[in-house]
Design an enzyme around this catalytic site. Structure first.
Site, PDB file in Angstrom:
ATOM      1  N   CYS A 167      48.206 -15.785  43.623  1.00  0.00           N
ATOM      2  CA  CYS A 167      48.734 -15.511  44.914  1.00  0.00           C
ATOM      3  C   CYS A 167      48.046 -15.617  46.272  1.00  0.00           C
ATOM      4  O   CYS A 167      47.684 -16.703  46.420  1.00  0.00           O
ATOM      5  CB  CYS A 167      49.278 -13.933  44.832  1.00  0.00           C
ATOM      6  N   HIS A 168      47.489 -14.661  46.781  1.00  0.00           N
ATOM      7  CA  HIS A 168      46.541 -14.770  47.759  1.00  0.00           C
ATOM      8  C   HIS A 168      45.144 -14.655  47.607  1.00  0.00           C
ATOM      9  O   HIS A 168      44.400 -15.187  48.530  1.00  0.00           O
ATOM     10  CB  HIS A 168      46.791 -13.540  48.952  1.00  0.00           C
TER      11      HIS A 168
END
Length: 188
Positions: free
Chosen positions: A113-114
């Site tokens: 994800c991030h």
């Protein structure tokens, strides 16, 4: 149960407050189920606050700080996402150094994800094929990564995925890469 055994392998999970809880707990359980030993490494001691989207989730006990952790004592690194988590990790010099050490030692690293934001600031992303949450693609491309929109991407021991919906594929590849051990192409 995973088809790959990582019995006795020590896996660092690097995170801080604001972590997307499922991106911590799901890979953590996959590592444990395959026989690995997960350790929570954070920016400071105490307990961390997990989140389920924008809602507070559970809290988690920190085992080691990034400043005191030594990559040579671990077999792999997992970097969960969460916008706040990733934003704080990416600017922390100890988190950058700890992450970079895994690449220098050719050890598997996984980010979802991030989480890949930290790889930019650790200086290890140039020339690597990766994926991430779609909003990071410009940052990753500008840092020299070859970004693609796929469920899971593996590049010489570096495992990346886009979001919680990709966790089954991510977890499988994380365990597989840890079971394979060091990768000569995993470099800083």
């Amino acid at each position: 149960m995973s088809e790959h055994s990582i019995a006795g392998k020590k896996v660092a999970f690097l995170l801080t407050d604001g972590v997307e809880q499922i991106e911590l707990t799901s890979p953590w359980e996959a590592v444990k189920e395959a026989g690995g030993e997960p350790t929570l490494v954070a920016l400071s001691k105490g307990r961390l606050q997990g989140f389920n989207g924008t809602e507070k989730g559970d809290t988690f006990d920190v085992d080691l700080t990034a400043a005191e952790a030594d990559a040579s004592e671990f077999d792999a690194l997992v970097i969960p996402g969460g916008v706040v988590n990733a934003d704080h990790l990416r600017v922390d010099k100890d988190a950058q150094k700890f992450t970079r050490s895994f690449f220098e030692q050719h050890k598997p690293v996984a980010a979802i994800c991030h989480g890949p934001w930290l790889l930019i600031d650790a200086g290890v992303i140039r020339g690597r094929k990766v994926t991430s949450y779609h909003t990071l693609q410009t940052d990753l491309k500008n840092a020299g990564a070859n970004w693609t929109d796929e469920e899971v991407v593996v590049d010489q021991g570096l495992v990346t995925s886009r979001s919680p919906k990709d966790l089954p594929a991510f977890n499988s590849k994380v365990v597989e890469e840890i079971s394979e051990g060091q990768h000569a192409g995993q470099t800083a």
